[in-house]
Design a protein around this motif. Structure first.
Motif, PDB file in Angstrom:
ATOM      1  N   HIS A  21      -6.416   2.929   0.539  1.00 21.87           N
ATOM      2  CA  HIS A  21      -6.088   3.199   1.702  1.00 21.87           C
ATOM      3  C   HIS A  21      -7.100   4.596   1.879  1.00 21.87           C
ATOM      4  O   HIS A  21      -6.622   5.465   1.306  1.00 21.87           O
ATOM      5  CB  HIS A  21      -4.614   3.549   1.838  1.00 21.87           C
ATOM      6  N   CYS A  43       0.842  -1.271  -0.181  1.00 25.33           N
ATOM      7  CA  CYS A  43       0.076   0.051   0.028  1.00 25.33           C
ATOM      8  C   CYS A  43       0.793   1.154   0.099  1.00 25.33           C
ATOM      9  O   CYS A  43       1.737   1.454   0.870  1.00 25.33           O
ATOM     10  CB  CYS A  43      -0.939  -0.167   1.129  1.00 25.33           C
ATOM     11  N   PHE A  60       0.062   4.449   0.570  1.00 27.27           N
ATOM     12  CA  PHE A  60       0.079   5.312   1.652  1.00 27.27           C
ATOM     13  C   PHE A  60       0.356   4.836   3.287  1.00 27.27           C
ATOM     14  O   PHE A  60       0.883   5.554   3.897  1.00 27.27           O
ATOM     15  CB  PHE A  60      -1.713   5.931   1.656  1.00 27.27           C
ATOM     16  N   CYS A  61       0.430   3.394   3.135  1.00 25.28           N
ATOM     17  CA  CYS A  61       1.219   2.888   4.264  1.00 25.28           C
ATOM     18  C   CYS A  61       2.789   3.056   4.181  1.00 25.28           C
ATOM     19  O   CYS A  61       3.261   3.425   5.152  1.00 25.28           O
ATOM     20  CB  CYS A  61       0.844   1.421   4.230  1.00 25.28           C
ATOM     21  N   HIS A 117      -4.338   1.503   8.384  1.00 26.62           N
ATOM     22  CA  HIS A 117      -4.655   0.981   6.961  1.00 26.62           C
ATOM     23  C   HIS A 117      -6.225   0.367   6.929  1.00 26.62           C
ATOM     24  O   HIS A 117      -6.688  -0.189   7.540  1.00 26.62           O
ATOM     25  CB  HIS A 117      -3.908  -0.116   6.292  1.00 26.62           C
TER      26      HIS A 117
HETATM   27 ZN    ZN Z   1      -2.170   1.546   3.553  1.00 28.03          ZN
END
Ligand code: ZN
Ligand code: 5GP
Length: 119
Positions: free
Chosen positions: A103, A9, A11-12, A51
Motif C-alpha cells: 500500500h 492490507c 495499511f487499509c 489503496h
Molecule cells: Zn491498502
C-alpha cells in the motif's frame, strides 16, 4: 478495484481503524503515523487513504493524492523540526527494494545523519 480497500492490507486496516497506529497528521486524503520499527529518531509513514500498491501506481491513477502525500511528508518534517537539518523521503518500490507493505507509503526519516547512497 483500484483505490478500494483491500481486506488483506495492513495499511487499509489502519485507515479503517481496525489496526491501531500512532497518528501524527491526518487529512481528507492521507494519514501520517509513526513506524512501528523506527530506523531513525523520526520515522513517520505517510499513506494515501486509498489503496494503491506503490507510489508510481498512486501517481498514475490519482496524481493529486500523490501530491498530497508529498506535501504531508514535508509538513511532517516541519512538525518534527527536520526541515533545517535535512531529512529523507523514501518510497521503497518492489520486494527487491525492501517494500514489505504493498500500500503506497512515504517514509519520512530524519533526526540523525543519513548516509548516501543508502544500503
Ligand atoms: Zn491498502
Ligand atoms: P516498506 O518495507 O514496505 O517500505 O515499509 C513498511 C514499513 O511499515 C516498515 O518500516 C515497517 O516497520 C512498518 N510497519 C509494519 N507493520 C506496521 C504496523 O503494524 N504499524 C506501523 N505503524 N508500522 C508498521
Amino acid at each position: 478495484m483500484a483505490g478500494e480497500p483491500q481486506g488483506d492490507c495492513l495499511f487499509c486496516k489502519i485507515v479503517q481503524g481496525e489496526v491501531p497506529a500512532t497518528l501524527v497528521r491526518a487529512t481528507e486524503t492521507t494519514l501520517a503515523f509513526r513506524d512501528i520499527n523506527p530506523q531513525a529518531p523520526t520515522h513517520v509513514l505517510v499513506i494515501p487513504r486509498l489503496h494503491y500498491p506503490d507510489a508510481a501506481s498512486l501517481a498514475a491513477a490519482a496524481p493529486s493524492v500523490a501530491a498530497d502525500v508529498l506535501r504531508e511528508a514535508g509538513e511532517v518534517a516541519a512538525d518534527e523540526k527536520l526541515d533545517g537539518q535535512g531529512y529523507r523521503i523514501v518510497f521503497n518500490t518492489g520486494a527487491g527494494a525492501g517494500q514489505t507493505v504493498f500500500h503506497a507509503h512515504a517514509h519520512v526519516l530524519g533526526g540523525r545523519g543519513l548516509n548516501w547512497p543508502p544500503g
